[in-house]
Design a protein around this motif. Structure first.
Motif, mmCIF file in Angstrom:
data_model
loop_
_atom_site.group_PDB
_atom_site.id
_atom_site.type_symbol
_atom_site.label_atom_id
_atom_site.label_comp_id
_atom_site.label_asym_id
_atom_site.label_seq_id
_atom_site.Cartn_x
_atom_site.Cartn_y
_atom_site.Cartn_z
ATOM 1 N N ASP A 81 -9.024 -13.302 -22.174
ATOM 2 C CA ASP A 81 -8.577 -11.833 -22.034
ATOM 3 C C ASP A 81 -9.222 -10.855 -21.201
ATOM 4 N N ARG A 82 -9.711 -9.938 -22.634
ATOM 5 C CA ARG A 82 -11.025 -9.234 -22.985
ATOM 6 C C ARG A 82 -12.234 -8.980 -22.514
ATOM 7 N N ALA A 83 -12.598 -9.752 -21.318
ATOM 8 C CA ALA A 83 -13.766 -9.938 -20.929
ATOM 9 C C ALA A 83 -13.511 -8.997 -19.536
ATOM 10 N N THR A 84 -14.759 -7.841 -18.908
ATOM 11 C CA THR A 84 -14.543 -7.221 -18.531
ATOM 12 C C THR A 84 -15.831 -7.664 -17.318
ATOM 13 N N GLY A 85 -16.044 -6.886 -16.409
ATOM 14 C CA GLY A 85 -17.124 -6.855 -15.239
ATOM 15 C C GLY A 85 -18.119 -7.039 -15.825
ATOM 16 N N ARG A 86 -17.989 -6.218 -16.884
ATOM 17 C CA ARG A 86 -19.660 -5.569 -16.879
ATOM 18 C C ARG A 86 -20.304 -6.244 -18.873
ATOM 19 N N ASP A 87 -19.001 -7.579 -18.558
ATOM 20 C CA ASP A 87 -19.793 -7.857 -19.797
ATOM 21 C C ASP A 87 -20.840 -9.171 -19.383
ATOM 22 N N ASP A 88 -21.477 -9.414 -20.624
ATOM 23 C CA ASP A 88 -22.031 -10.408 -20.241
ATOM 24 C C ASP A 88 -21.799 -11.711 -20.250
ATOM 25 N N VAL A 89 -21.294 -12.378 -18.510
ATOM 26 C CA VAL A 89 -20.722 -13.488 -18.955
ATOM 27 C C VAL A 89 -21.295 -14.545 -19.304
ATOM 28 N N PRO A 90 -22.741 -14.910 -19.817
ATOM 29 C CA PRO A 90 -23.259 -16.105 -20.184
ATOM 30 C C PRO A 90 -22.461 -16.014 -21.558
ATOM 31 N N ALA A 91 -22.896 -14.868 -22.148
ATOM 32 C CA ALA A 91 -22.437 -14.724 -23.713
ATOM 33 C C ALA A 91 -21.441 -15.023 -23.969
ATOM 34 N N ILE A 92 -20.951 -14.616 -22.971
ATOM 35 C CA ILE A 92 -18.703 -14.990 -23.515
ATOM 36 C C ILE A 92 -18.574 -16.215 -23.253
ATOM 37 N N LYS A 93 -19.672 -16.722 -21.935
ATOM 38 C CA LYS A 93 -19.078 -18.158 -21.964
ATOM 39 C C LYS A 93 -19.845 -19.240 -22.910
ATOM 40 N N LEU A 94 -20.826 -18.567 -23.577
ATOM 41 C CA LEU A 94 -20.983 -19.310 -25.478
ATOM 42 C C LEU A 94 -20.147 -19.488 -26.020
ATOM 43 N N ARG A 95 -19.453 -18.273 -26.198
ATOM 44 C CA ARG A 95 -19.049 -17.631 -27.593
ATOM 45 C C ARG A 95 -17.837 -18.315 -27.332
ATOM 46 N N MET A 96 -16.873 -18.793 -25.731
ATOM 47 C CA MET A 96 -15.451 -19.833 -25.881
ATOM 48 C C MET A 96 -15.824 -21.326 -25.846
ATOM 49 N N GLU A 97 -17.084 -21.680 -25.253
ATOM 50 C CA GLU A 97 -17.272 -22.733 -25.442
ATOM 51 C C GLU A 97 -18.045 -23.233 -27.019
ATOM 52 N N ALA A 98 -18.149 -22.907 -27.778
ATOM 53 C CA ALA A 98 -18.769 -22.912 -28.941
ATOM 54 C C ALA A 98 -17.573 -23.205 -29.587
ATOM 55 N N ARG A 99 -16.372 -22.123 -29.271
ATOM 56 C CA ARG A 99 -15.169 -22.778 -30.835
ATOM 57 C C ARG A 99 -14.025 -23.989 -29.808
ATOM 58 N N MET A 100 -14.721 -23.549 -28.217
ATOM 59 C CA MET A 100 -13.872 -25.172 -27.904
ATOM 60 C C MET A 100 -14.209 -26.508 -28.362
ATOM 61 N N TRP A 101 -15.729 -26.612 -28.784
ATOM 62 C CA TRP A 101 -16.523 -27.424 -28.730
ATOM 63 C C TRP A 101 -16.114 -27.881 -30.604
ATOM 64 N N VAL A 102 -15.932 -26.520 -30.929
ATOM 65 C CA VAL A 102 -15.522 -26.945 -32.950
ATOM 66 C C VAL A 102 -13.542 -27.573 -32.598
ATOM 67 N N ALA A 103 -13.219 -26.439 -32.006
ATOM 68 C CA ALA A 103 -11.619 -26.769 -31.907
ATOM 69 C C ALA A 103 -11.437 -28.432 -31.506
ATOM 70 N N THR A 104 -12.396 -29.404 -30.734
ATOM 71 C CA THR A 104 -12.100 -30.316 -30.019
ATOM 72 C C THR A 104 -12.706 -31.303 -31.383
ATOM 73 N N ARG A 105 -13.112 -31.052 -32.476
ATOM 74 C CA ARG A 105 -13.339 -31.762 -33.814
ATOM 75 C C ARG A 105 -12.582 -31.550 -34.967
ATOM 76 N N LEU A 106 -11.487 -30.662 -34.807
ATOM 77 C CA LEU A 106 -10.857 -30.169 -35.692
ATOM 78 C C LEU A 106 -9.712 -31.382 -35.788
ATOM 79 N N ARG A 107 -9.335 -31.042 -34.689
ATOM 80 C CA ARG A 107 -8.561 -32.562 -34.159
ATOM 81 C C ARG A 107 -8.637 -33.134 -33.874
ATOM 82 N N PRO A 108 -7.441 -33.908 -34.654
ATOM 83 C CA PRO A 108 -7.948 -35.285 -34.131
ATOM 84 C C PRO A 108 -7.652 -35.957 -33.117
ATOM 85 N N PRO A 109 -7.757 -36.751 -32.229
ATOM 86 C CA PRO A 109 -7.059 -37.735 -31.275
ATOM 87 C C PRO A 109 -5.508 -38.427 -31.645
#
Length: 130
Positions: A81-109
């Motif tokens: 939500d805070r990303a703007t057109g001037r932001d570094d999109v690859p860095a934002i994507k990396l931050r989001m993917e890292a959190r998604m990766w961890v979140a999927t491992r914290l919740r059991p299937p």
């Protein structure tokens, strides 16, 4: 600011107060490593021993890990939500993917969490008209 040193915290004596503090911090998204680096908290090996030996702590810890996954999901939404057109999109994507990766491992299937019960959805030709 850290609380004053708790006698016995580093020596490994189980404390419900310490267990709840650890789980509160986990739920807030802190790693166990970061929590245990706090001098008033027990060593990681002590926490692992508590997990092995204390069913009540295991349940509290599991709930905290699931809450941490929710915390990470909320962070992902905030980052996006805070990303703007001037932001570094690859860095934002990396931050989001890292959190998604961890979140999927914290919740059991779901099938393990619900004792093997799963919900199956089947779409039939009758449903296609809806």
């Amino acid at each position: 600011m850290p609380e004053p040193a708790t006698p016995g915290a580093r020596r490994g004596a189980y404390s419900r107060r310490l267990a709840e503090e650890i789980c509160t911090r986990l739920a807030d998204g802190h790693s166990l490593r970061a929590i245990c680096n706090d001098p008033v908290m027990p060593h990681r090996a002590t926490v692992f021993r508590w997990l092995r030996d204390n069913a009540g702590f295991r349940a509290l810890y599991a709930t905290a890990r699931e809450a941490a996954a929710d915390t990470l999901a909320e962070e992902i939404i905030t980052i996006a939500d805070r990303a703007t057109g001037r932001d570094d999109v690859p860095a934002i994507k990396l931050r989001m993917e890292a959190r998604m990766w961890v979140a999927t491992r914290l919740r059991p299937p779901a099938d393990r969490r619900e004792g093997g019960n799963t919900i199956a959805i089947t779409i039939t030709t009758d449903d296609a008209e809806l």
